[in-house]
Design an enzyme around this catalytic site. Structure first.
Site, PDB file in Angstrom:
ATOM      1  CE  LYS A 164      -3.769  -2.519   0.484  1.00 40.55           C
ATOM      2  NZ  LYS A 164      -4.798  -2.632  -0.561  1.00 40.55           N
TER       3      LYS A 164
ATOM      4  CG  HIS B 136      -6.858  -9.651  -6.479  1.00 40.11           C
ATOM      5  ND1 HIS B 136      -8.143  -9.183  -6.669  1.00 40.11           N
ATOM      6  CD2 HIS B 136      -6.361  -8.933  -5.436  1.00 40.11           C
ATOM      7  CE1 HIS B 136      -8.398  -8.229  -5.785  1.00 40.11           C
ATOM      8  NE2 HIS B 136      -7.336  -8.068  -5.016  1.00 40.11           N
ATOM      9  NE  ARG B 137     -12.926 -12.354  -3.045  1.00 39.57           N
ATOM     10  CZ  ARG B 137     -13.843 -12.706  -2.146  1.00 39.57           C
ATOM     11  NH1 ARG B 137     -14.661 -13.709  -2.403  1.00 39.57           N
ATOM     12  NH2 ARG B 137     -13.943 -12.074  -0.992  1.00 39.57           N
TER      13      ARG B 137
END
Length: 486
Positions: free
Chosen positions: A177, A295-296
């Site tokens: 992040k 990653h969905r």
């Protein structure tokens, strides 16, 4: 509901004109599904005034051989065999106007080993059908004969743990992040500090690919330098999910090959690249001995609403067939949608060799996975060290717990955030192994560990009151009924 077949037989069945689907052979209440049939469970919401049986038969027809009118060319095929057959329609408990429709499809309707072909039939055209207010694919039963045509997860949980030499606990990770805007050098610094602090993995987020502020090659180089340095400093095997998602398959293969050349053990793709691309990358991963993380991204556009779309339990089944090793599957206690029982059902699909019917978890059918490898579920989104006892209890140990903000947002820095998560996990695993009631004693166990770990103490103080208690939009429709002891 109505258990009488309405199928018109003989020459009248092929008379030109429009005929009700339930009279064309798509409603067969006496049909007994074969072991080799693909079975789909749909939640059907008919328009006002539309017969539920006709609506369910229409779903069967439009997802197999039917069109809006009778066509004589049906007589050139084995039409009785190839028609999908709705054999059961039940009202959905506590949901007036909604019905569960059970539909069986002959295995010959599907190309072996192709998710794209399967979905082109099951969800390809019928979801826009006007007589329906809504349509949702709730679950599927995939026959062993069909399952065996897929490779399944490229690596699997057992081999991944052996490769990492990490056993008996969840794996720890963090998403870098902010997800966008960092330079390659600063991005690599985040990876290094998180891994050195005790995490097993870091990862790219879904939308970090190759942008003006950081080219993909630059990111890969800095990240793998960070991985190698963290491994040398800690003596542990580490990894970072390098997102190879790109505009074309050629670009994705190029990025994956470069990640492999740099020594990465894992690459990442996004769900939005499509089923064919996912299967292609899974085959590449198996051929090249790489772990494949999915990653969905984008799934909630069609999985979240209860009356229209596709349940995530179905997506999880498709992805296990397709061959991914990791899949984001919900957290229960985090910031993203996730009913506890429904999420347990997702995890069951990822990790069990055989899924028994378990209505309280949203599992409507027995599912034999025919020795396909297991997928590692990933919990990510709004979780922190103070929830460690809940996460271990709800999700078990075969899971990757990804603390993005819960690592990088730590007031003492990234490395301290990683230390806090690792110490919290180790304390909880020790308590579990000692036979303690770590769920009830969780806060006490964490407080004791924090007494000798300043980073954990700081994390508990900052995030102690952070919860995401919202009502789920996708709870199971069936729950066990208590039976009085006699």
């Amino acid at each position: 509901m109505n258990d009488q077949s309405m199928t018109i037989r003989g020459k009248d069945r092929y008379k030109s004109g429009v005929m009700a689907y339930k009279k064309m052979g798509y409603w067969e209440p006496d049909y007994v599904p074969k072991d080799t049939d693909v079975i789909a469970l749909f939640r059907v919401t008919p328009q006002d005034g539309v017969d539920p049986i006709e609506a369910a038969a229409a779903v069967a027809g439009e997802s197999s051989t039917a069109t809006w009118t009778v066509v004589w060319t049906d007589r050139l095929t084995a039409a009785e065999k190839y028609r999908a057959k709705c054999y059961r329609v039940d009202p959905v408990p506590n949901s007036p106007g909604q019905y569960f429709a059970y539909i069986a499809y002959d295995l010959d309707l599907f190309e072996p080993g192709s998710i794209s072909n399967l979905t082109a039939s099951i969800i390809g055209n019928v979801f826009g059908f006007k007589p329906l207010k809504g349509l949702r694919l709730e679950d599927m039963r995939l026959p062993v004969a069909y399952v065996k045509t897929f490779q399944g997860p490229a690596t699997g949980i057992v081999v991944e743990r052996e490769r990492l030499d990490k056993f008996g606990r969840p794996l720890l990770g963090a998403t870098v992040k902010p997800k966008l805007g960092l330079s390659g050098r600063n991005y690599g610094r985040v990876v290094y500090e998180a891994l050195k602090g005790g995490l097993d993995f870091t990862k790219d987020d879904e939308n970090i690919n190759s942008q003006p502020f950081m080219h993909w090659r630059e990111r890969f180089l800095y990240c793998m330098e960070a991985v190698n340095r963290a491994q040398a400093a800690s003596g542990e095997v580490k990894g970072t999910y390098l997102n190879v998602t790109a505009a074309t398959m050629e670009d994705m293969y190029e990025r994956a090959e470069f990640a492999k050349e740099l020594g990465s053990c894992i690459v990442m793709i996004d769900l939005v690249i499509g089923y064919t691309a996912i299967q292609s990358m899974a085959k590449w991963a198996r051929k090249n001995d790489m772990i494949l993380h999915l990653h969905r991204a984008g799934h909630s556009t069609y999985t979240r609403q209860k009356n229209h779309g596709v349940s995530f339990r179905v997506i999880a089944k498709w992805m296990r067939l397709a061959g991914v090793d990791h899949i984001h599957a919900g957290t229960v206690v985090g910031k993203l949608e996730g009913d506890p029982n429904t999420t347990r059902g997702y995890y069951d699909i990822c990790r069990e060799e055989f899924n028994p019917t378990k209505l309280e978890h949203g599992i409507f059918f027995d599912q034999n996975w025919a020795s396909l490898n297991k997928m590692m579920p990933v919990a990510s989104g709004g979780i922190h060290a103070g929830q460690m006892h809940q996460l271990l209890d709800l999700l078990g140990e075969d899971v990757v717990l990804q603390f993005g903000g819960g690592t990088i947002g730590h007031p003492m820095g990234i490395q301290a955030g990683a230390i806090a998560n690792r110490v919290a996990l180790e304390a909880m695993i020790l308590a579990r192994n000692e036979g303690r009631d770590y769920v009830a004693e969780g806060p006490e166990i964490l407080a004791k560990a924090a007494a000798t770990c300043t980073p954990l103490k700081s994390a508990l103080e900052v995030w102690k009151d952070v919860t995401f208690n919202y009502e789920s939009t996708d709870a199971p429709d069936f729950v066990p009924t208590a039976i009085a002891a006699v």
